[in-house]
Design an enzyme around this catalytic site. Structure first.
Site, mmCIF file in Angstrom:
data_model
loop_
_atom_site.group_PDB
_atom_site.id
_atom_site.type_symbol
_atom_site.label_atom_id
_atom_site.label_comp_id
_atom_site.label_asym_id
_atom_site.label_seq_id
_atom_site.Cartn_x
_atom_site.Cartn_y
_atom_site.Cartn_z
ATOM 1 N N HIS A 62 0.817 -1.231 0.000
ATOM 2 C CA HIS A 62 0.000 0.000 0.000
ATOM 3 C C HIS A 62 0.841 1.267 0.000
ATOM 4 O O HIS A 62 0.334 2.344 -0.301
ATOM 5 C CB HIS A 62 -0.983 0.007 1.173
ATOM 6 C CG HIS A 62 -0.363 0.301 2.492
ATOM 7 N ND1 HIS A 62 -0.511 1.522 3.102
ATOM 8 C CD2 HIS A 62 0.386 -0.448 3.329
ATOM 9 C CE1 HIS A 62 0.131 1.509 4.265
ATOM 10 N NE2 HIS A 62 0.675 0.323 4.422
ATOM 11 N N THR A 79 -4.597 -19.937 3.309
ATOM 12 C CA THR A 79 -4.762 -19.921 1.863
ATOM 13 C C THR A 79 -4.161 -18.636 1.289
ATOM 14 O O THR A 79 -4.423 -17.549 1.784
ATOM 15 C CB THR A 79 -6.257 -20.011 1.508
ATOM 16 O OG1 THR A 79 -6.735 -21.250 2.009
ATOM 17 C CG2 THR A 79 -6.480 -19.937 0.007
ATOM 18 N N CYS A 125 -0.339 13.939 20.653
ATOM 19 C CA CYS A 125 -0.617 13.699 22.074
ATOM 20 C C CYS A 125 -1.383 12.396 22.222
ATOM 21 O O CYS A 125 -2.256 12.098 21.427
ATOM 22 C CB CYS A 125 -1.493 14.803 22.643
ATOM 23 S SG CYS A 125 -0.614 16.320 22.978
#
Lengths: 461, 373
Positions: free
Chosen positions: B195, B230, B313
């Site tokens: 990606h 798979t 934060c």
């Protein structure tokens, strides 16, 4: 979307508050301009993380146009969807700092017969007083004085007005839909209470800061603020009663003998007691905690503040050292001048004290008889040497005339019957029917007639 | 919208989607089955695997669910035996750092190699730390924060000399620099993720010297027993297609174009840049804005610009990016970091739009700060 329309600083504002500076060094400032009771303009400055900045922008938009008291309802539930709700509290703090500052600068609200102020500490007692006022259908208004913060204290959060306590008080109010105002009176508190406390110890006395605070500072400040904000009466969670006698109100012992706080209120000006209500005076602590739990009040299990609030969870000596009192090692001597041991700073000792001396002379228990700051000496001897039947007082206030009184020199000490002989110059001598052993100079002597506080003064020597 | 956060994830490249489409719509078959459908799926899978291996310089390719799984397999897969010792750099992505810390909590000795002020791993210090007998050394190929390309050849050499396996997180590198391990000495593995390259999310690979690794999961024995389940044929095809675009012969011109855009933006903004004096990925720019980076990112987002903050934060606690602190930046400077990352589809108009938006946001932030005075 962070709305930046209200970024700015109002020059010559009616309210100006700041918050932040913690671990992440977020800093926010809010300035206000009032038109009558309404916030005509709310502006903010920020150097803060995204959550704090977004929360501030939203709170500023919500506050603008509201009345001061309505804006004081805004809190953590109003900051919107932010990534870090903990950071958003800095924005809530800043808004409330500005609202409180506006009140300190003189902003007020028109009198409202239904409005009742409640002095909120963040603890369980005031929380229950607030909840009951709301139940009565009164327009309650939470008030918290921010008096002290000493970041160097070992547990600064244990100070009664620490930031977490203020936030807890605010949250308790907001959970009931009640506005909350926090008044930052740290500077006047230091001048009125802490400096005399420190000076008293430095002079070898044993000051009683709680009585001084309530009598000379706190109740006056709360009464002034409550009146200005249009409250016809205001309440606190003290365990003491108010008794009407000859058309005026006197402080009287609370119903819970273990929690009685009448002595703490002994110096309060009776002139303001007509506007004060003490709903817990007839209650016992255990029942109050039970009621608070039953109501699910978040403060039901909040930590109890017992000690002098500004010590911040620490011992006296380090506090005095932080306030600039010189503490050095010196001798512990008996009355004949024989050195029995050493101490780490004479002024941290108090007459009558037995623990922590670490000295002995034969098998008799030794007590501190007096502290001599000039020579940094602690003088010890037999307890009987402290006994006396005539105790001079200064700064005497007489709330009601009484022929016979009972004198209390320590909280929950056995009262000693006697008479008060004022000298007409603000001083007096209290003559007792048996020896008092705990009349340390600087302590407040509370004089009761039955359960009522009729006079009080400071032990002069 | 101006999208300049390619280091987080890159927009899907239509050419990759085209390659994947036949496998999404019509072709069935489990590659482990011997029938015709299975055999065709197996052939597609192995063709993709061969393509990936050829581009990255090693025939052993274990397909995974992405970069994080590949990194975890590389780290934890070396730690099946009794606790030993491991060395990582102070730059590592959490996908390497966290499993290494988990091993430390189980009794492993973890040594962390420092970083130079320019953002490069301190190779001399690393040479002191890596010892014969260590189970693994981890050094990321290019920082996901600064984009600084790391001296992997030198690191591979010193690891090979000591007989220590090396794992390189090449998840960022593969998008803009040569990620092949062909020619590197010793026992090397690398992690990549599709990606970041214009490929699909949910597929990555661990490539290289995977023999001797222990699997993280057990099942049907696929991927030589290292990654059961798979196989994801369409994912493998997507990864192979994306890698071909970013690591193939035509990639160089595109990298040069991206670097020129980045350099022009950097010069125009005139802000301090972390890692600016070291070799960097061509599309990577870490700005030290002097403001709160996460606030700047929110305000840029409000203006239609997507970039990343270097630090954020977490529950009221500031969390300056460790990789920046490791370079010697102080917490305040690190909190100001804004990461701008370009991709192949980034245009001059995107760069101009960002520069304009930044000018407006910087003015807003300066105004908000001035109002504190």
């Amino acid at each position: 979307m962070i709305d930046l329309a209200r970024v700015g600083a109002i020059s010559d504002p009616d309210g100006d508050g700041r918050a932040g500076g913690g671990a992440c060094d977020d800093r926010i400032r809010v300035t206000l301009r009032l038109a009558g009771e309404r916030l005509a303009e709310v502006r903010f400055g920020a150097d803060a993380c995204a959550s704090a900045t977004a929360a501030m922008a939203r709170l500023a938009a919500l506050a603008e146009g509201r009345t001061l008291l309505d804006a004081a309802r805004l809190g953590r539930a109003d900051v919107g969807d932010v990534d870090s709700p903990a950071c958003a509290l800095t924005a809530v703090d800043a808004l409330h700092a500005a609202l409180g500052d506006a009140v300190v600068r003189g902003a007020g609200a028109a009198p409202d017969a239904t409005r009742v102020g409640v002095a909120m500490s963040g603890g369980v007692d005031s929380a229950l007083v607030l909840a009951e006022a709301v139940d009565e259908g009164r327009a309650a208004l939470g008030l918290t004085l921010r008096l002290w913060i000493d970041p160097a204290a070992p547990a600064p959060e244990r100070a009664c007005c620490a930031p977490d306590s203020v936030r807890r008080a605010r949250d308790l109010c907001h959970a009931l839909g009640v506005p909350h105002l926090m008044l930052d009176l740290r500077e006047p508190f230091r001048a009125a209470v802490v400096d005399p406390f420190v000076a008293g110890y430095a002079a070898g006395e044993t000051p009683n800061p709680c009585a001084t605070c309530n009598g000379a500072f706190r109740f006056d400040a709360l009464d002034g603020v409550a009146t200005r904000l249009g409250c016809t009466e205001w309440r606190t969670g003290h365990y003491a009663r108010l008794v009407e006698r000859d058309g005026r109100f006197l402080v009287a012992r609370g119903a819970d003998p273990l929690k009685d706080q009448s002595a703490m209120l002994a110096l309060v000006d009776p002139g303001i007691l007509g506007r004060v209500r003490l709903p817990l005076g007839d209650r016992v602590k255990a029942a109050v905690v039970g009621d608070a739990r039953g109501r699910g009040l978040a403060a039901a299990d909040a930590p109890e503040s017992q000690e002098v609030c500004f010590l911040g969870g620490g011992a006296l000596a380090p506090f005095l050292a932080r306030q600039g009192v010189a503490l050095g090692a010196g001798p512990i001597v008996d009355e004949e001048g024989a050195v029995l041991g050493a101490h780490a700073g004479a002024v941290a000792y108090t007459p009558g004290q037995r623990r922590g001396l670490g000295v002995s002379r034969g098998t008799e228990p030794l007590h501190v008889l007096r502290v001599e700051p000039a020579t940094n000496t602690v003088v010890v001897g037999r307890l009987s040497r402290l006994g006396r039947r005539a105790v001079p007082l200064r700064d005497v206030v007489v709330h009601a005339p009484a022929e016979r009184v009972e004198a209390c020199f320590r909280v929950r000490a056995e009262p000693i019957p006697g008479v008060l002989e004022p000298d007409g110059r603000g001083g007096a001598v209290v003559r007792l029917v048996r020896d008092a052993y705990q009349a340390a100079p600087g302590q407040v002597c509370v004089l009761y007639d039955g359960d009522c506080v009729v006079a009080a003064g400071v032990v002069a020597g | 919208m101006i999208y300049l956060d390619h280091a987080a994830t890159a927009p899907p490249d239509p050419r990759v989607a085209d390659a994947m489409l036949p496998h999404l719509t019509g072709r069935v078959g489990n590659p482990s089955e011997p029938h015709a459908a299975g055999r065709r799926a197996r052939a597609d899978l192995e063709a993709a695997r061969a393509g990936i291996g050829a581009l990255l310089g090693h025939e052993r390719v274990v397909l995974t669910s992405g970069g994080t799984e590949a990194d975890n397999l590389a780290v934890l897969g070396r730690a099946a035996g009794a606790p030993g010792r491991m060395v990582i750099s102070a730059l590592e992505h959490p996908a390497v750092l966290r499993p290494a810390e988990a091993l430390a909590a189980r009794g492993w000795e973890l040594a962390v190699a420092p970083v130079l002020a320019d953002g490069r791993i301190d190779v001399a210090a690393l040479a002191e730390l890596v010892r014969s007998g260590d189970a693994l050394c981890c050094a990321m190929g290019a920082s996901n924060i600064t984009g600084v390309v790391q001296p992997i050849a030198a690191i591979a050499e010193l690891c090979a000399e000591r007989g220590v396996p090396l794992h390189v997180d090449h998840v960022q590198t593969a998008a803009g620099a040569d990620a092949s391990i062909a020619g590197l000495p010793g026992c090397v593995t690398i992690a990549v993720a599709a990606h970041k390259l214009g490929g699909p999310r949910g597929v990555g690979a661990l490539v290289g010297a995977v023999d001797g690794l222990a699997p993280l999961a057990y099942g049907g024995g696929q991927e030589a027993g290292l990654r059961p389940g798979t196989e994801d044929v369409v994912g493998a095809v997507g990864l192979a297609a994306a890698l071909a675009l970013r690591q193939g012969p035509a990639a160089g011109d595109e990298r040069a174009r991206r670097a020129a855009l980045r350099d022009a933006l950097e010069a125009r903004l005139g802000l301090p840049v972390a890692g600016g004096s070291a070799p960097r990925l061509p599309g990577h720019l870490l700005l030290l804005t002097g403001f709160r980076g996460d606030t700047a990112v929110r305000l840029l987002d409000d203006r239609g610009v997507c970039v990343a903050a270097g630090s954020a934060c977490a529950s009221g606690e500031p969390a300056p990016e460790p990789a920046l602190l490791a370079m010697g930046l102080d917490a305040a400077a690190a909190r100001g970091a804004v990461r701008v990352t370009l991709g192949p589809e980034t245009t001059q108009a995107d760069i101009d739009g960002f520069a304009d938006a930044w000018a407006a946001v910087a003015a807003d932030l300066a105004r908000a700060r001035e109002a504190l005075a």
